[in-house]
Design a protein around this motif. Structure first.
Motif, PDB file in Angstrom:
ATOM      1  N   THR A  77       0.821  -1.213   0.000  1.00 15.51           N
ATOM      2  CA  THR A  77       0.000   0.000   0.000  1.00 15.51           C
ATOM      3  C   THR A  77       0.855   1.262   0.000  1.00 15.51           C
ATOM      4  OG1 THR A  77      -1.727  -1.161   1.214  1.00 15.51           O
ATOM      5  CG2 THR A  77      -1.825   1.226   1.239  1.00 15.51           C
ATOM      6  N   SER A  78       1.817   1.337   0.908  1.00 19.12           N
ATOM      7  CA  SER A  78       2.602   2.571   1.024  1.00 19.12           C
ATOM      8  C   SER A  78       3.494   2.794  -0.190  1.00 19.12           C
ATOM      9  CB  SER A  78       3.423   2.574   2.316  1.00 19.12           C
ATOM     10  OG  SER A  78       4.293   1.465   2.373  1.00 19.12           O
ATOM     11  N   HIS A  80       3.140   1.652  -3.272  1.00 18.90           N
ATOM     12  CA  HIS A  80       2.334   1.955  -4.460  1.00 18.90           C
ATOM     13  C   HIS A  80       1.808   3.384  -4.426  1.00 18.90           C
ATOM     14  CE1 HIS A  80       1.973  -1.460  -7.177  1.00 18.90           C
ATOM     15  NE2 HIS A  80       2.209  -2.204  -6.121  1.00 18.90           N
ATOM     16  N   GLN A  81       1.421   3.857  -3.243  1.00 19.08           N
ATOM     17  CA  GLN A  81       0.938   5.234  -3.142  1.00 19.08           C
ATOM     18  C   GLN A  81       2.055   6.218  -3.466  1.00 19.08           C
ATOM     19  OE1 GLN A  81      -0.599   5.557   0.834  1.00 19.08           O
ATOM     20  NE2 GLN A  81      -2.617   4.819   0.256  1.00 19.08           N
ATOM     21  N   VAL A  82       3.215   5.968  -2.912  1.00 24.89           N
ATOM     22  CA  VAL A  82       4.328   6.898  -3.080  1.00 24.89           C
ATOM     23  C   VAL A  82       4.847   6.899  -4.506  1.00 24.89           C
ATOM     24  CG1 VAL A  82       6.726   7.335  -2.427  1.00 24.89           C
ATOM     25  CG2 VAL A  82       5.052   6.807  -0.681  1.00 24.89           C
ATOM     26  N   GLU A  84       3.384   5.590  -7.276  1.00 25.10           N
ATOM     27  CA  GLU A  84       2.344   5.601  -8.299  1.00 25.10           C
ATOM     28  C   GLU A  84       2.428   4.422  -9.265  1.00 25.10           C
ATOM     29  OE1 GLU A  84       2.696   9.457 -10.062  1.00 25.10           O
ATOM     30  OE2 GLU A  84       2.213  10.472  -8.203  1.00 25.10           O
ATOM     31  N   TYR A 119       8.104   6.188   5.620  1.00 25.79           N
ATOM     32  CA  TYR A 119       7.213   5.042   5.759  1.00 25.79           C
ATOM     33  C   TYR A 119       7.743   4.010   6.752  1.00 25.79           C
ATOM     34  CZ  TYR A 119       3.792   6.681   2.511  1.00 25.79           C
ATOM     35  OH  TYR A 119       2.800   7.423   1.936  1.00 25.79           O
TER      36      TYR A 119
END
Length: 195
Positions: A77-78, A80-82, A84, A119
């Protein structure tokens, strides 16, 4: 149709970790070969949960599996968010994970390291319930290396793994970058030779 379903199941089992759903070592090799050409630049992170054996020893393997699943979900999750979607997370064994991030050049590298440290700190703050009424705090260490043009997975991984080794031996819960440890390794080797 039954043969196709069977083939798909076997293929999935050969490429994905059953516990976490992440790609496994074989999947990581395939992805690196396909996505990281001779002209690709990027970042490779080797990640290891700190003192994970204690979780298994104190709370049992089922709780350890729960902690691994929580950690894998957090990484996925972290990262992929960071990044993109340019980051892929793999479990390559035990409590060890590898993250490949495509298309990161030298000008973006320091920002990547800052995000990884952020993170890492955020994860340390999470209350992790491995059993209904038992909470633990977990940490992880990271070794990071640049993926240079012309690298292959083996050479890039070895550099990141060396950085992870320094992170683990420097107190854990740290992020070490390979380029920062080169001088340290040379100095340590010189000191050993002088003894």
């Amino acid at each position: 149709m039954e043969n196709i379903n069977e083939y798909n199941l076997v293929y999935r089992q050969s490429r994905y970790d059953e516990l976490t759903g992440l790609g496994n070592y074989r999947s990581m090799l395939d992805y690196a070969e396909k996505e990281f050409s001779a002209s690709t630049t990027g970042v490779i992170c080797v990640v290891d949960m700190d003192h994970f054996k204690r979780v298994n020893d104190q709370w049992g393997h089922e709780s350890g599996n729960r902690a691994l699943k929580i950690f894998a979900d957090y990484l996925l999750t972290s990262w992929h968010q960071v990044f993109e979607g340019e980051a892929r997370v793999f479990r390559y064994g035990g409590e060890e994970f590898c993250i490949l991030i495509k298309d990161i050049d030298d000008s973006e590298f320091d920002k990547v390291i800052q995000k990884i440290r952020y993170y890492q700190y955020q994860f340390m703050q999470l209350p992790i319930y491995i059993q209904r009424d038992h909470m633990v705090s977990l940490t992880f260490s990271v070794g990071v290396a640049r993926w240079h043009k012309g690298d292959d997975l083996k050479s890039a991984f070895e550099r990141a793994d060396e950085a992870l080794y320094v992170a683990k031996n420097s107190g854990r819960s740290q992020v070490w970058v390979y380029s920062d440890i080169v001088g340290k390794i040379k100095n340590d080797n010189l000191e050993r030779k002088a003894e």
